[in-house]
Scaffold this motif. Structure first.
Motif, PDB file in Angstrom:
ATOM      1  N   LEU A 116      11.389   0.461  -2.149  1.00 14.03           N
ATOM      2  CA  LEU A 116      10.961   0.493  -0.754  1.00 14.03           C
ATOM      3  C   LEU A 116      11.391  -0.777  -0.022  1.00 14.03           C
ATOM      4  O   LEU A 116      11.891  -0.718   1.111  1.00 14.03           O
ATOM      5  CB  LEU A 116       9.442   0.664  -0.690  1.00 14.03           C
ATOM      6  N   THR A 117      11.212  -1.924  -0.683  1.00 20.92           N
ATOM      7  CA  THR A 117      11.613  -3.202  -0.092  1.00 20.92           C
ATOM      8  C   THR A 117      13.119  -3.232   0.150  1.00 20.92           C
ATOM      9  O   THR A 117      13.586  -3.615   1.238  1.00 20.92           O
ATOM     10  CB  THR A 117      11.214  -4.372  -1.015  1.00 20.92           C
ATOM     11  N   LEU A 177       4.835   1.291 -10.308  1.00 17.94           N
ATOM     12  CA  LEU A 177       4.571   0.689  -9.011  1.00 17.94           C
ATOM     13  C   LEU A 177       5.601  -0.391  -8.676  1.00 17.94           C
ATOM     14  O   LEU A 177       6.074  -0.467  -7.536  1.00 17.94           O
ATOM     15  CB  LEU A 177       3.161   0.100  -8.984  1.00 17.94           C
ATOM     16  N   ALA A 178       5.944  -1.228  -9.639  1.00 17.80           N
ATOM     17  CA  ALA A 178       6.899  -2.307  -9.387  1.00 17.80           C
ATOM     18  C   ALA A 178       8.245  -1.748  -8.933  1.00 17.80           C
ATOM     19  O   ALA A 178       8.894  -2.304  -8.037  1.00 17.80           O
ATOM     20  CB  ALA A 178       7.075  -3.162 -10.639  1.00 17.80           C
ATOM     21  N   GLN A 179       8.664  -0.638  -9.543  1.00 15.72           N
ATOM     22  CA  GLN A 179       9.943  -0.030  -9.170  1.00 15.72           C
ATOM     23  C   GLN A 179       9.864   0.581  -7.777  1.00 15.72           C
ATOM     24  O   GLN A 179      10.787   0.469  -6.978  1.00 15.72           O
ATOM     25  CB  GLN A 179      10.348   1.039 -10.184  1.00 15.72           C
ATOM     26  N   GLY A 231       0.808  -1.211   0.000  1.00 17.23           N
ATOM     27  CA  GLY A 231       0.000   0.000   0.000  1.00 17.23           C
ATOM     28  C   GLY A 231       0.841   1.260   0.000  1.00 17.23           C
ATOM     29  O   GLY A 231       0.542   2.227  -0.710  1.00 17.23           O
ATOM     30  N   PHE A 232       1.923   1.237   0.771  1.00 18.93           N
ATOM     31  CA  PHE A 232       2.764   2.432   0.806  1.00 18.93           C
ATOM     32  C   PHE A 232       3.600   2.549  -0.466  1.00 18.93           C
ATOM     33  O   PHE A 232       3.957   3.660  -0.870  1.00 18.93           O
ATOM     34  CB  PHE A 232       3.669   2.441   2.036  1.00 18.93           C
ATOM     35  N   ALA A 233       3.879   1.433  -1.095  1.00 14.65           N
ATOM     36  CA  ALA A 233       4.562   1.478  -2.396  1.00 14.65           C
ATOM     37  C   ALA A 233       3.685   2.207  -3.409  1.00 14.65           C
ATOM     38  O   ALA A 233       4.183   2.972  -4.239  1.00 14.65           O
ATOM     39  CB  ALA A 233       4.875   0.073  -2.881  1.00 14.65           C
ATOM     40  N   GLN A 234       2.380   1.982  -3.342  1.00 19.04           N
ATOM     41  CA  GLN A 234       1.459   2.682  -4.240  1.00 19.04           C
ATOM     42  C   GLN A 234       1.446   4.183  -3.950  1.00 19.04           C
ATOM     43  O   GLN A 234       1.451   5.012  -4.874  1.00 19.04           O
ATOM     44  CB  GLN A 234       0.040   2.124  -4.081  1.00 19.04           C
TER      45      GLN A 234
END
Length: 331
Positions: A274-275, A267-269, A254-257
């Motif tokens: 973030l990960t 989004l994938a990047q 959710g925070f990646a979005q």
């Protein structure tokens, strides 16, 4: 699911409020509603966003967020009396205090990732490494991590600062110069590096293993002289730590979005960045200690060696443990 999250958020908010109430008195919420903190952010106000995402933005004090292109500008704003609390790498406070009349103190350290701290070259460049930059024009963000790791990368490649044509540029200006052919490489950080890669830039050097990962919270002296503002500052720093813990605890997607929407990247990047960042060094605050002061002293000594500082700077003169007790309670 929403009910469970609401319970969790309420509990987290209550946990954070208790030390604040203890510091400000039994009527903390009523009294502290008149307290305002003007807080700096670099890039895209990630701190404000993560608090909202984790449901921890309902603070018993007001926050006015101000956006800057770099931590150096945040420290300039503190010096001018326009900010109460600034977040930066270890470098900006060094230069802000270099004239010996600092009106702020470093009050806490936030451990963070050192990814997206890079020297990049534009699409089509034949340069493949730092050594290939000899005699080239290199943009860098002055008095920031970019300034520091560029100098260290040049040394590792056997080059002196004088071996390149180094040009101080703000992140946005540096990106424009890189794409327009005004510079051959650019040393920068954060969203500017993300954007550079989106525009075809490639990495020739990284500050990932050069930088300490210590990001500093600096408070104006007037904040430390106000018990209510001091308690609010400790509470806010602790909330940001807890918000990132919430992200890591099963809420990363959710925070990646949120991040992707704000930084205009796929989004994938955003999720990968973030990960990787939280895996390398989870975002979390800690109190001031001898080791954190020594880490910044090492940085200041490098800038003295470079000639960017005219004389030796004793950094412990602008550090304080005054927030330690409040921060320990809030954490």
């Amino acid at each position: 699911m929403l009910f469970r999250r609401s319970l969790r958020t309420s509990a987290a908010a209550l946990t954070l409020l208790l030390p604040f109430a203890a510091a400000c008195g039994t009527d903390a919420r009523a009294e502290s509603s008149t307290v305002t903190l003007t807080v700096g952010a670099t890039g895209w106000k990630a701190e404000e966003a993560v608090l909202k995402y984790a449901g921890l933005d309902d603070t018993p004090y007001k926050i006015k967020w101000s956006l800057f292109q770099g931590g150096d500008q945040q420290l300039q704003a503190i010096r001018a009396g326009a900010l109460d609390l600034a977040s930066s790498s270890e470098i900006p406070p060094v230069f802000a205090a270099a004239d010996g009349s600092a009106n702020f103190k470093v009050v806490a350290v936030q451990k963070g990732a050192t990814l997206n701290q890079e020297v990049v070259v534009p699409k089509g460049s034949k340069v493949t490494g730092i050594a290939g930059l000899k005699g080239k024009k290199i943009g860098y963000v002055q008095n920031t991590t970019a300034h520091y790791f560029l100098y260290e990368l040049l040394k590792q490649a056997g080059l002196k600062w004088s071996d390149v044509d180094a040009k101080p540029l703000l992140p946005n200006d540096g990106l424009a110069a890189l794409n327009g052919g005004g510079i051959d490489a650019f040393a920068s950080y954060g969203t500017s590096i993300i954007t550079a890669h989106q525009q075809g830039a490639t990495t020739v050097g990284s500050g990932k293993d050069i930088l300490s990962g210590n990001f500093l919270w600096s408070a104006r002296d007037s904040v430390l002289n106000s018990p209510k503002q001091r308690a609010a500052a400790a509470d806010l720093i602790a909330r940001i730590t807890k918000a990132y813990a919430y992200v890591r605890d099963g809420h990363l997607d959710g925070f990646a979005q949120v991040t992707a929407d704000a930084t205009h990247q796929p989004l994938a990047q955003a999720r990968k960045d973030l990960t990787d960042a939280q895996a390398q060094r989870p975002t979390q605050a800690r109190t001031v200690g001898d080791d954190t002061i020594a880490s910044q002293q090492k940085v200041a000594d490098v800038f003295t060696e470079l000639g960017a500082l005219k004389e030796h700077l004793d950094v412990k003169t602008f550090w304080t443990t005054e927030l330690n007790a409040d921060l320990e309670k809030a954490l």
